[in-house]
Structures are given as structure tokens and as C-alpha cells.
Design an enzyme around this catalytic site. Structure first.
Site, PDB file in Angstrom:
ATOM      1  N   HIS A 144       0.703  -1.568   0.245  1.00  0.00           N
ATOM      2  CA  HIS A 144       0.146  -0.229   0.095  1.00  0.00           C
ATOM      3  C   HIS A 144       0.920   1.153  -0.481  1.00  0.00           C
ATOM      4  CE1 HIS A 144      -3.575   2.094   0.630  1.00  0.00           C
ATOM      5  NE2 HIS A 144      -2.627   3.535   1.627  1.00  0.00           N
ATOM      6  N   CYS A 145       1.026   1.861  -1.259  1.00  0.00           N
ATOM      7  CA  CYS A 145       1.908   3.313  -1.127  1.00  0.00           C
ATOM      8  C   CYS A 145       1.280   5.052  -0.540  1.00  0.00           C
ATOM      9  CB  CYS A 145       2.340   3.292  -2.949  1.00  0.00           C
ATOM     10  SG  CYS A 145       3.329   4.654  -2.602  1.00  0.00           S
ATOM     11  N   PRO A 146       1.607   4.796   0.234  1.00  0.00           N
ATOM     12  CA  PRO A 146       1.487   6.682   1.200  1.00  0.00           C
ATOM     13  C   PRO A 146       1.106   7.684  -0.028  1.00  0.00           C
ATOM     14  CG  PRO A 146       3.078   5.896   2.423  1.00  0.00           C
ATOM     15  CD  PRO A 146       2.995   4.276   0.790  1.00  0.00           C
TER      16      PRO A 146
END
Lengths: 143, 728
Positions: free
Chosen positions: B148-150
Site C-alpha cells: 500500500h503506497c501512501p
């Protein structure tokens, strides 16, 4: 909307007796393939060969959808060049094959499965995880 | 700070079984906002302050080039941010076959001979496919979950990994370009560093330099991942640290898969086109039921009760279905058909009268719900039966009524002949036995029905049906396996077979068998003949199939001697055998076989010459030889034993279900048919598998033959439960 419509349809149809789920066959990796093993619940419903033929055709169609061919490469390049705006107007290769698959499943249902009290559900509705086969209750033999 | 709508940015909304609406959390958008700000802002400043001088003094291409790279970066960023990563819709309730508490947490699959575990996702209610993981931020299972890429506020999964990777590549390039050209500008303006342009350029350079290190590091990391065919999740959790990655296809293929594979479809938010297929009864039934019917014929004992319910329902089904689906049959089959209704009605009447009625109701629900219940219910039957003969009656009835019925016999060659009229049930049984799973159930039904129909007709009919069923069951197992695969072929062969059988029937003297003279129509005689043929199968299915086409005529001449076997003595014996077998509940062929064997044993001496007799002998030998080879199996089928100890029930797999020991033995003998072929329907599977062993055992059994004692008193139990002793 679609849900209620289908419910209305269902009311006129036979009652659902059971559901069989054909799982994915992961023996070749994450390629979309389904198991061709004939489930025991369908033994009295449909020919094994018929069923396997359906699954095999579906597997072939999915393999064709995921194939790394020239079409997918060209599509990718075009998308890159147009900053992916081409996706707004063009249908991807996979989607095209999915439409073909949906048509095939519809045809199979009309010709083979519905007359036998079965209904195939397009696996895309389940995230390409399972093929759901609904077995309808057969009340024809009630005396 | 612009605030994006949470759902959209999350990338997975809409469609059936969508995730529940997530609470709006502003903190989630800080990194992505910052990323956008820095990217767009810095580049805009660069274009405004640095590019004019660059285009003027260095080259006019530079701004265009940087613009292109920037657009590419932005496009990939948007795709990575807004594209559905491959979210799985929640599984519907029907998929949950088991309660959460009972479902195992992990399910193992083998991928390229490497065991991979699939974990149960309690949120999404399915076993996560390989490489799938549940993202706690998005609260979704994502296919080929990477991370999950912020910075894009989105999961990176199968669908958007390419865009994320390209975004990283292009961003690294962009940063390098901006830093490089900024440096050029600064170097050319060393004396004018206090100008705003220079100051801005230097600020942009600082930002670029600052972001370059992590971005380049991440880019390099992902380049390695792509080359190795791993996801971040797998790398970070160390899944393949010590072992082999089953998902890698080689460096070049991995790269091409990431960059060039077709864009995967979206699972969420699809406008499902509900299938508007009307599913209305009456429903067709597969031709397998014919075999089941035939198998049922043999079963005349307690199992019949259970089957009767099935057969009754199957009768109904068949009646209704045949009316709907059957076109007017060609003359030949028509000839036989008249017998079918009789049989059906007889069976149904039998069912309605007798003690079976209670069991019929018991099984009705099982039959009507063909799901687990059905198999569950039928299983015990099968188990007791131990034979595919004991197929649910409905299938038998169905098979007899349906067009498939016609095809059945043809496929079974000898079985097909049997299939006609009385033999119809046998055909069902045959079919049931052959194909693994289906066979088992079908056989059970057919066995029951046939038993009933036979009982209804007359005692004398027993032998014919018995013989037929015996042969049918044996040959059916041989053939059903084959015939299952070619229902169409069976139809065609049926034609020829019918002809041959018909001609055969015509040729053979009718006086050979009491029962046939009195009961059998011409169509039935061939059945008996075919039964005889079946009983003495020379080889596994192959010869039978060949005879279907042309072998029959060859077999026809021996019909005479074969008829001789259908002497009253034989009939009586067979009948006795059957009843005895039924009594004991042995669901194996053994009883019919034994009866047949017994009946045949004397005849061979009387009619030595006929090749059919030889066949029968061989058959007997086969059966008898089995006895010593499977002493345990013999003992395991008490019914069979009591009647004829020396003649152990042929481990056709019919008795498999009945006795575990027997099954084991049979299973070991019949390698060609793995148990998997028909789990419970072991009868069917084993039956199929028995073909090979038959051939092998036959030569081995050559010695045994008619050494089996024929005399003695046999206890036979009738349908009504009456027991009587018959001296043979």
C-alpha cells in the site's frame, strides 16, 4: 436495479437447490485457469464430457485473454504514448475477450445448462476466483 | 491541501459485494497531497524560471523533453493513484460452505510443484488466491498485492503495478533531469545567484536532490523485484528467502509480463449483465443414468427399497423429460421402447406398493436437492451397495426414458443390448459404473430400479435381468468409462448394435430361456445375449466397443449356445443368486456374477463349442479366480459369500463401497482407475478400473473356472422379505 430485475426473473424460475463452485487451478501459477474436475454434485445432471468441454473452452479463452501477444504490446505502447487517454475510448484486449467469454457462457447456459436445470455464472462476477454453477430444484418428478 | 474524495482515491467502490464505506480519514491524504504538491509545484517552477533560459541558450528541445517526461510521470501517477489495483469483491454468502470456525485457516495448493498456502480471509470470506493479500488500509483483498503506497494513497496490485513501476522510473528520470538542468543553469549563473530565477532553480534542485535518494532507491528495489518476479509483500515478508519462487518465469519474461501483459480486468464496479436465462423444469438428464438403471436391475435386495424412491422419481422425471425432449425415436428403438414404459411403470408400481415406499420418501429430498444432500444420501447407499449397480432409481428410470437411454446401450456394446427393455436398467448401471463419480451413483439407482422392475415382472425375468445386469455391470464398468465420453458415438453405435443384437436375437432360438420366451420381447432377447456377452468379456472395453460395430455379428452365431445357457436351470440359479445376493445386501456384482457363473458352469460342459461359452467360461474363470485373489474381498461381501463362497464377488469395485477391505484390494488391482476417478462412487471408478485387471486376471484365472461348487442349498430372499431355500 439489476438485482431486483434478476430477482423477478428468479421468481418465475425454479428454486435454487444447491450451488457448486469450480475453483481455480493454480498448478501453472496465477494464470486464470479453472479446475476441470467434474464435481460429484453434477453427476446426475450433466455429462462429464460436456462439462469438461465447457471448462476447457473457458480456460482457453482466459489464456487467450492473458496472452502476452503483439496486441497487448501495441496496446501498451499506444497507451503510454497517449498518456493512457486511449483507455477512455478503446477497450482493452482482456475486456474484449471477457465479452467473448460472457457470450460463450450465455450460449452454454441457453443451450446446455439451463435445459438441465443448471446455470453457469460468469466467474468475473466473483473476481475470477470461482465458477459458480447453480443447481435448480427439479420438481418435474413429483407425482 | 486539496482533499480527495476518499472512496475514489481508494480505488475500489461500486458493484456487488463491494466493501463497506470507509470512514473519511484526512490523515491518509497527507502523503499523497505532499507528493503531488512537490511534483507539480517543483516542475512548474522549473518550467517558469529555468526552462526559458535553457531553451534559449542550450536547446529548445530540452523543455519539450522535460515536459514529455513530466507528463508521463503524471499520467503514471494518476493511473497508480486512481486505478483499481485488483480488488476482489467480497464473496457472497453461498460460497461459504463451512462455518468460519470450522474452515481451516489455510488451504494448500501446488503451484509448479511448490506448496503455496492460501489463507482464509475472514473479511472477504474466501481463501485468498496466491499472491493475494488483504490491505488493512483499504480493507480489501488485492490481487497480486505489492504494497500500500501512501504517496499515491492506493494499494499497488496486479492492475496498477505497471503504472506504479513506470511512475517510479519516470519520476527518477524526471528528478534527474530537473536536477541536471538546474545544475547547468546554476553553473552558468554563478555570478547571478541572487536573482530570483537562480534562487528558485536552486530551491528546485534541493527538492529534487532530496527526493532523489529515496525515489531512486525505491526504483532500484522495484527493478530487482520485477526481474525476480516478486512482489514487495513477498520480499519484505521473506516468503521465498530460502526457497524457490513459483511465480517467476525468468528475468526477461518477468519484465515483459510487468510491462507488456494485457491490462487485467476490474472486478469491482462492473455493470453485471444478469443472465436472463430461464431455468424451468423439466430438466434433461445425462445419458449416464442408463447405466445406473442397468446396475439397479441387479440389486434386488434391501437396497432396492432405497432405490425405489429414486427410481420412482427418476421415472417421473424421465416420463416428463422424455416427452419434452425426445423426438420420435426411429423404428428400431421404438420397438424396444414399448418395453420401457412397462418396465418403468412396473418399477414405479413396485415402488409405490412395496416397503420401499418409506425409503423412497426418505430419499426424495436427497434427490431433489442434488447438492451435498444428494450425494450425502446416496453415499450411504453406495457404501452398502458397494456397487455401481445400486444407483438411485431415478437415474435408472431417467435413463430408460431418455434418449440417452438409447445411446447408452450402444456405447456399452453388450450392455446396450442389455439396455433394451429389461436391460435398460442395466445400461444405466453400466454407465454408472464406468465413469468414476457419476457411475457410482447412477449404478446404485439403476440397480435398485432394475431390481424392482424385475421383481415386478416375474421370477423368470430375474435371470434375464440378472444376467443382463451382471453382464451389464461388468461390461458397463468396462464400457461406461469409455462410453461416457462419447454419448454421440454411442448413439451411432447404438444403431449398429441394435441391429446386431436384433439380428442376434432373431437368430438365437427362443426356447433357450423360459423367461425370455415368456417375457422377453425380441428386443429383450438380445439383451440377454448381450448380457451373456458382457458377462464374458474377453478384454476390457476395447473388444466390446469393437463388437459394437462389427463384433456383434461375430458374436451372434454363438447365440445358440448362449441361449443354451439361458436354460431354466440357469435362470433359476441366477434368480436365486440374485435374491440371495440381495438379501445379504451385497452390492457387488458378485451375486449376479456368481449366479451367472453358477448357471454357466454346468452349461459349458453341455455346450462346449460355442465361443460364447468360452467367453462365459473365461468370465467365470475371471470371477472365480478373483476369489482366491481376494479372499478378504470375498469375506467382506458376506452376501456374496454366503451364496457362493468360492465365487467371490468380482472386485469390480461394485463391492468397493461395501467393504473397505474389498475396496482396497480392488483398488490395488485396478490401477488404471485411480480412486479419484470416483470417490464414493467407487463402484463406478473401480468398475472402470477393473477393466484392465479383468483382462489380466482372466488369464490368471484360467485355472479356476468351473471348479466352483454348484450344488448346495441357497437361501434366497425375495423382494417382500420372504426367505426360501433353493437347492441348486
Amino acid at each position: 436495479m439489476a438485482e431486483t430485475h434478476s430477482l423477478q426473473d428468479m421468481r418465475q424460475q425454479a428454486a435454487v437447490a444447491a450451488k457448486v463452485f469450480i475453483q481455480r487451478d493454480y498448478s501453472n501459477g496465477t494464470m486464470c485457469q479453472f479446475q476441470t474436475k467434474f464435481p460429484s454434485e453434477l453427476e446426475t445432471k450433466i455429462d462429464k464430457q460436456q462439462f469438461e468441454e465447457t471448462i476447457r473452452t473457458l480456460n482457453n479463452l482466459y489464456a487467450e485473454a492473458e496472452k502476452l501477444g503483439s496486441q497487448s504490446f501495441i496496446e501498451g505502447c499506444l497507451a503510454c504514448l497517449t498518456a493512457y487517454t486511449v483507455f477512455l475510448c478503446m477497450e482493452t484486449h482482456y475486456e474484449k475477450v471477457l465479452k467473448k467469454i460472457a457470450k460463450y457462457i450465455q450460449e452454454q447456459n441457453d443451450k446446455i445448462y439451463a435445459p438441465r436445470g443448471l446455470l453457469l455464472t460468469d466467474p468475473i462476477e466473483r473476481g475470477l476466483r470461482v465458477i459458480e454453477i447453480t443447481i435448480y430444484e427439479d420438481r418435474s418428478f413429483s407425482r | 491541501m486539496p482533499s480527495f474524495s476518499g472512496g475514489v482515491v481508494g480505488g475500489g467502490v461500486g458493484g456487488p459485494a463491494s466493501a463497506p464505506p470507509r470512514p473519511f480519514r484526512p490523515s491518509r491524504y497527507v502523503p499523497v497531497s505532499a507528493a503531488i504538491t512537490f511534483l507539480v509545484g517543483s516542475t512548474t517552477l522549473f518550467f517558469c524560471f529555468t526552462c526559458p533560459w535553457l531553451s534559449e541558450y542550450i536547446s529548445g528541445v530540452i523543455p519539450i523533453y522535460i515536459a514529455v517526461i513530466f507528463l508521463f510521470t503524471l499520467a503514471n501517477f494518476c493511473m497508480a493513484t486512481f486505478m483499481d489495483p485488483g480488488v476482489f469483491p467480497r464473496a457472497e454468502e453461498d460460497e461459504d460452505k463451512e462455518d468460519d470456525f470450522r474452515a481451516p485457516l489455510y488451504k494448500t495448493v501446488e503451484i509448479r510443484s511448490i506448496q503455496v498456502r492460501m489463507k482464509w480471509c475472514s473479511t472477504c470470506r474466501f481463501y485468498r488466491p496466491p499472491r493475494c493479500s488483504h490491505c488493512s488500509v483499504c480493507d480489501n483483498c488485492v490481487e497480486d498485492f505489492d504494497h500500500h503506497c501512501p504517496w499515491v494513497n492506493n494499494c499497488i496490485g496486479r492492475r496498477n503495478y505497471r503504472y506504479f513501476f513506470l511512475f517510479l522510473l519516470s519520476l527518477t528520470t524526471h528528478i534527474m533531469d530537473v536536477f541536471g538542468f538546474g545544475l547547468v543553469y546554476v553553473l552558468h549563473h554563478r555570478q547571478q545567484l541572487d536573482t530570483p530565477h537562480a534562487a528558485v532553480t536552486m530551491a528546485v534542485m534541493c527538492v529534487a536532490g532530496l527526493f532523489f535518494v529515496p525515489v531512486a532507491g525505491l526504483t532500484g528495489f522495484h527493478i530487482v523485484l520485477v526481474a525476480r518476479g516478486r512482489t514487495t509483500n513477498e520480499q519484505v515478508t521473506g516468503k521465498f528467502r530460502g526457497g524457490v519462487n513459483p511465480f517467476t518465469k525468468g528475468c526477461w519474461r518477468n519484465i515483459s509480463h510487468v510491462l507488456c501483459s494485457p491490462l487485467a480486468p476490474r472486478y469491482m464496479g462492473r455493470w453485471w449483465n444478469r443472465q436472463t436465462v430461464e431455468v424451468q423444469p423439466p430438466f434433461l438428464r445425462p445419458s449416464l443414468t442408463e447405466a445406473q438403471l442397468e446396475a439397479k436391475v441387479l440389486d434386488n435386495g434391501i437396497q432396492n427399497d432405497r432405490h425405489s424412491s429414486r427410481s420412482k422419481s427418476s421415472l417421473d422425471q424421465m416420463e416428463s423429460q422424455s416427452a419434452d425432449i425426445e423426438p420420435p425415436p426411429p423404428p428400431k428403438p421404438d420397438f424396444r421402447y414399448p418395453g420401457l414404459p412397462r418396465a418403468d411403470t412396473e418399477a414405479s408400481s413396485l415402488l409405490s406398493e412395496a416397503p420401499p415406499t418409506p425409503s423412497m420418501y426418505k430419499y426424495r429430498p436427497a434427490y431433489s436437492s442434488p447438492g451435498r444432500n444428494h450425494t450425502g444420501v446416496t453415499h450411504p447407499n453406495k457404501m452398502t451397495r458397494g456397487e455401481s449397480l445400486d444407483s438411485p432409481s431415478p437415474s435408472i428410470l431417467q435413463s430408460s426414458r431418455q434418449p440417452s437411454y438409447r445411446s447408452e446401450p450402444s456405447s456399452l456394446d453388450g450392455a446396450t443390448v442389455v439396455g433394451r427393455g429389461v436391460g435398460v436398467r442395466r445400461g444405466g448401471g453400466d454407465r454408472g459404473e464406468g465413469p468414476g463419480g457419476p457411475g457410482g451413483m447412477a449404478g446404485v439407482v439403476s440397480g435398485g430400479v432394475s431390481g424392482y422392475s424385475l421383481a415386478g415382472r416375474s421370477y423368470t425375468s430375474y435371470p434375464s435381468s440378472l444376467v443382463l445386469s451382471t453382464g451389464g455391470s461388468r461390461s458397463s464398468s468396462l464400457r461406461s468409462a469409455q462410453t461416457v465420453h462419447n454419448p454421440l458415438a454411442t448413439l451411432q453405435s447404438e444403431g449398429t448394435t441394435d441391429t446386431s443384437y436384433k439380428s442376434l436375437a432373431n437368430q438365437t432360438p427362443r426356447n433357450g430361456s423360459l423367461s425370455y420366451d415368456s417375457l422377453l420381447t425380441p428386443s429383450e432377447s438380445p439383451e440377454f445375449e448381450s448380457a451373456a456377452h458382457e458377462l464374458s468379456p474377453q478384454k476390457p472395453h476395447v473388444p466390446f466397443l469393437s463388437t459394437a460395430g462389427g463384433g456383434r455379428p461375430g458374436v451372434a452365431p454363438p447365440g445358440g449356445p448362449l441361449q443354451g445357457y439361458t436354460s431354466p436351470f440357469l435362470s433359476a440359479q441366477i434368480a436365486q443368486q440374485r435374491e440371495g445376493q440381495l438379501l445379504q445386501g451385497s452390492t457387488t456384482f458378485s451375486s449376479p456374477h456368481r449366479a451367472y457363473l453358477r448357471a454357466v458352469s454346468p452349461p459349458p460342459s453341455s455346450s462346449p463349442g460355442a465361443p460364447e461359452a468360452r467367453h462365459l467360461l473365461h468370465h467365470n474363470q475371471d470371477l472365480t479366480s478373483r476369489i482366491p485373489r481376494n479372499p478378504s474381498s470375498s469375506s467382506s461381501s458376506p452376501g456374496a459369500r454366503s451364496l457362493d463362497p468360492p465365487v467371490s464377488p468380482p472386485p469390480r469395485g461394485l463391492s468397493l463401497t461395501k467393504s473397505p477391505v474389498h475396496i482396497g484390494e480392488t483398488g490395488s488391482q485396478h490401477k488404471p482407475r485411480p480412486a479419484g476417478a470416483g470417490a464414493v462412487l467407487g463402484g463406478g471408478g473401480v468398475g472402470g478400473g477393473q477393466q484392465a485387471p479383468q483382462s489380466t486376471s482372466r488369464p490368471a484365472l484360467a485355472n479356476h473356472t468351473t471348479s466352483k461348487p454348484v450344488g448346495g442349498v441357497k437361501k434366497v430372499t425375495g423382494v417382500g422379505g420372504t426367505t426360501y431355500e433353493i437347492s441348486v
